[in-house]
Write a protein that holds these residues in place. Sequence first.
Motif, PDB file in Angstrom:
ATOM      1  N   VAL A   1     -76.479  17.451  45.539  1.00 16.73           N
ATOM      2  CA  VAL A   1     -77.240  16.335  44.981  1.00 16.73           C
ATOM      3  C   VAL A   1     -76.269  15.345  44.363  1.00 16.73           C
ATOM      4  O   VAL A   1     -75.372  15.722  43.604  1.00 16.73           O
ATOM      5  N   ASP A   2     -76.435  14.061  44.725  1.00 14.51           N
ATOM      6  CA  ASP A   2     -75.639  12.979  44.158  1.00 14.51           C
ATOM      7  C   ASP A   2     -76.572  11.796  43.925  1.00 14.51           C
ATOM      8  O   ASP A   2     -76.875  11.046  44.851  1.00 14.51           O
ATOM      9  N   PRO A   3     -77.036  11.630  42.676  1.00 15.51           N
ATOM     10  CA  PRO A   3     -77.993  10.557  42.399  1.00 15.51           C
ATOM     11  C   PRO A   3     -77.451   9.156  42.673  1.00 15.51           C
ATOM     12  O   PRO A   3     -78.234   8.218  42.818  1.00 15.51           O
ATOM     13  N   THR A   4     -76.142   8.998  42.770  1.00 18.77           N
ATOM     14  CA  THR A   4     -75.577   7.662  42.972  1.00 18.77           C
ATOM     15  C   THR A   4     -75.870   7.096  44.357  1.00 18.77           C
ATOM     16  O   THR A   4     -75.686   5.899  44.560  1.00 18.77           O
ATOM     17  N   ILE A   5     -76.337   7.929  45.307  1.00 22.38           N
ATOM     18  CA  ILE A   5     -76.662   7.372  46.630  1.00 22.38           C
ATOM     19  C   ILE A   5     -78.049   6.732  46.619  1.00 22.38           C
ATOM     20  O   ILE A   5     -78.444   6.127  47.604  1.00 22.38           O
ATOM     21  N   LEU A   6     -78.780   6.878  45.524  1.00 18.88           N
ATOM     22  CA  LEU A   6     -80.074   6.242  45.260  1.00 18.88           C
ATOM     23  C   LEU A   6     -81.228   6.812  46.080  1.00 18.88           C
ATOM     24  O   LEU A   6     -82.349   6.880  45.611  1.00 18.88           O
ATOM     25  N   GLY A   7     -81.020   7.183  47.300  1.00 16.72           N
ATOM     26  CA  GLY A   7     -82.055   7.730  48.173  1.00 16.72           C
ATOM     27  C   GLY A   7     -81.486   7.949  49.550  1.00 16.72           C
ATOM     28  O   GLY A   7     -80.350   7.578  49.838  1.00 16.72           O
ATOM     29  N   GLY A   8     -82.265   8.556  50.417  1.00 16.48           N
ATOM     30  CA  GLY A   8     -81.778   8.830  51.770  1.00 16.48           C
ATOM     31  C   GLY A   8     -80.867  10.037  51.789  1.00 16.48           C
ATOM     32  O   GLY A   8     -80.848  10.843  50.866  1.00 16.48           O
ATOM     33  N   LEU A   9     -80.085  10.142  52.861  1.00 15.48           N
ATOM     34  CA  LEU A   9     -79.192  11.278  53.050  1.00 15.48           C
ATOM     35  C   LEU A   9     -77.841  10.819  53.578  1.00 15.48           C
ATOM     36  O   LEU A   9     -77.745   9.806  54.263  1.00 15.48           O
TER      37      LEU A   9
ATOM     38  N   ASP B   1     -74.661   8.325  57.640  1.00 16.85           N
ATOM     39  CA  ASP B   1     -74.894   7.814  56.291  1.00 16.85           C
ATOM     40  C   ASP B   1     -76.164   6.972  56.305  1.00 16.85           C
ATOM     41  O   ASP B   1     -76.155   5.820  56.704  1.00 16.85           O
ATOM     42  N   ALA B   2     -77.253   7.586  55.880  1.00 17.07           N
ATOM     43  CA  ALA B   2     -78.540   6.891  55.803  1.00 17.07           C
ATOM     44  C   ALA B   2     -78.948   6.748  54.341  1.00 17.07           C
ATOM     45  O   ALA B   2     -80.123   6.856  54.002  1.00 17.07           O
TER      46      ALA B   2
ATOM     47  N   LYS C   1     -76.963   1.088  52.580  1.00 15.81           N
ATOM     48  CA  LYS C   1     -77.780   0.000  53.124  1.00 15.81           C
ATOM     49  C   LYS C   1     -77.748  -1.221  52.213  1.00 15.81           C
ATOM     50  O   LYS C   1     -77.654  -2.361  52.685  1.00 15.81           O
ATOM     51  N   LEU C   2     -77.798  -1.001  50.899  1.00 16.68           N
ATOM     52  CA  LEU C   2     -77.713  -2.118  49.951  1.00 16.68           C
ATOM     53  C   LEU C   2     -76.344  -2.795  50.009  1.00 16.68           C
ATOM     54  O   LEU C   2     -76.248  -4.022  49.947  1.00 16.68           O
ATOM     55  N   ASN C   3     -75.295  -1.986  50.130  1.00  8.57           N
ATOM     56  CA  ASN C   3     -73.946  -2.568  50.251  1.00  8.57           C
ATOM     57  C   ASN C   3     -73.814  -3.388  51.524  1.00  8.57           C
ATOM     58  O   ASN C   3     -73.206  -4.465  51.526  1.00  8.57           O
ATOM     59  N   SER C   4     -74.386  -2.908  52.624  1.00  8.19           N
ATOM     60  CA  SER C   4     -74.353  -3.649  53.891  1.00  8.19           C
ATOM     61  C   SER C   4     -75.128  -4.958  53.774  1.00  8.19           C
ATOM     62  O   SER C   4     -74.682  -6.004  54.259  1.00  8.19           O
ATOM     63  N   LEU C   5     -76.261  -4.906  53.115  1.00  9.52           N
ATOM     64  CA  LEU C   5     -77.071  -6.102  52.913  1.00  9.52           C
ATOM     65  C   LEU C   5     -76.337  -7.109  52.042  1.00  9.52           C
ATOM     66  O   LEU C   5     -76.329  -8.319  52.332  1.00  9.52           O
ATOM     67  N   ALA C   6     -75.684  -6.649  50.979  1.00 10.71           N
ATOM     68  CA  ALA C   6     -74.925  -7.540  50.107  1.00 10.71           C
ATOM     69  C   ALA C   6     -73.778  -8.201  50.861  1.00 10.71           C
ATOM     70  O   ALA C   6     -73.515  -9.400  50.701  1.00 10.71           O
ATOM     71  N   THR C   7     -73.119  -7.450  51.722  1.00 11.10           N
ATOM     72  CA  THR C   7     -72.030  -7.998  52.519  1.00 11.10           C
ATOM     73  C   THR C   7     -72.555  -9.048  53.510  1.00 11.10           C
ATOM     74  O   THR C   7     -71.950 -10.101  53.683  1.00 11.10           O
TER      75      THR C   7
END
Length: 184
Positions: A150-158, A168-169, A174-180
């Motif tokens: 468990v790693d809460p820093t990934i926010l959700g997904g797997l 990497d889902a 996904k948020l980092n990709s969107l920000a880029t």
Amino acid sequence: METSGGIRASLAGRYASALFDLARDERQIEAVSQSLSKLKAALAESADLKALVSSPLVGRQAAAQALAATAGTLGLDQTTSNFIAVLARNGRLSQLGNTIRIFETLAAEHRGESTAEVVSARPLDDSQIAALKAQLGARVGRDIRIDARVDPTILGGLVVRLGSQMIDASIRTKLNSLATAMKG
């Protein structure tokens, strides 16, 4: 099984390979696997045990005595207890976590399984693990053993690592990709 290159290249890999070879020769792979699972769980639950294993301030003799008592309390098999004592005497307790992980990989390969390292933001329930095993097993054509973390820093997904493949889902990615993409 090919262990000469990648696994044996690290210090933890050499220790794990030696323990695996000994367990295989003594036909104790399952007993050692169960003992290492107990030890892994104890390391995850006990901050004191984690500190004992990772602290360079604890002397080798003191660490060996403390771990011998812990091994008795956890009901570890003799091969695993002796192995932990060797790590303590050699001042290599910091390698214990990686050694356990590599041993699990070697034991899974020996059983004809593949190990998938799965990171999720929240603990997975049994039905989710079973569904993930089925999907990954169909993908690679082998039985899959799930090593969930468990790693809460990934926010959700797997985030799934199966051998050299990584899926990497996670929402963080996904948020980092969107920000880029928005930066242009």
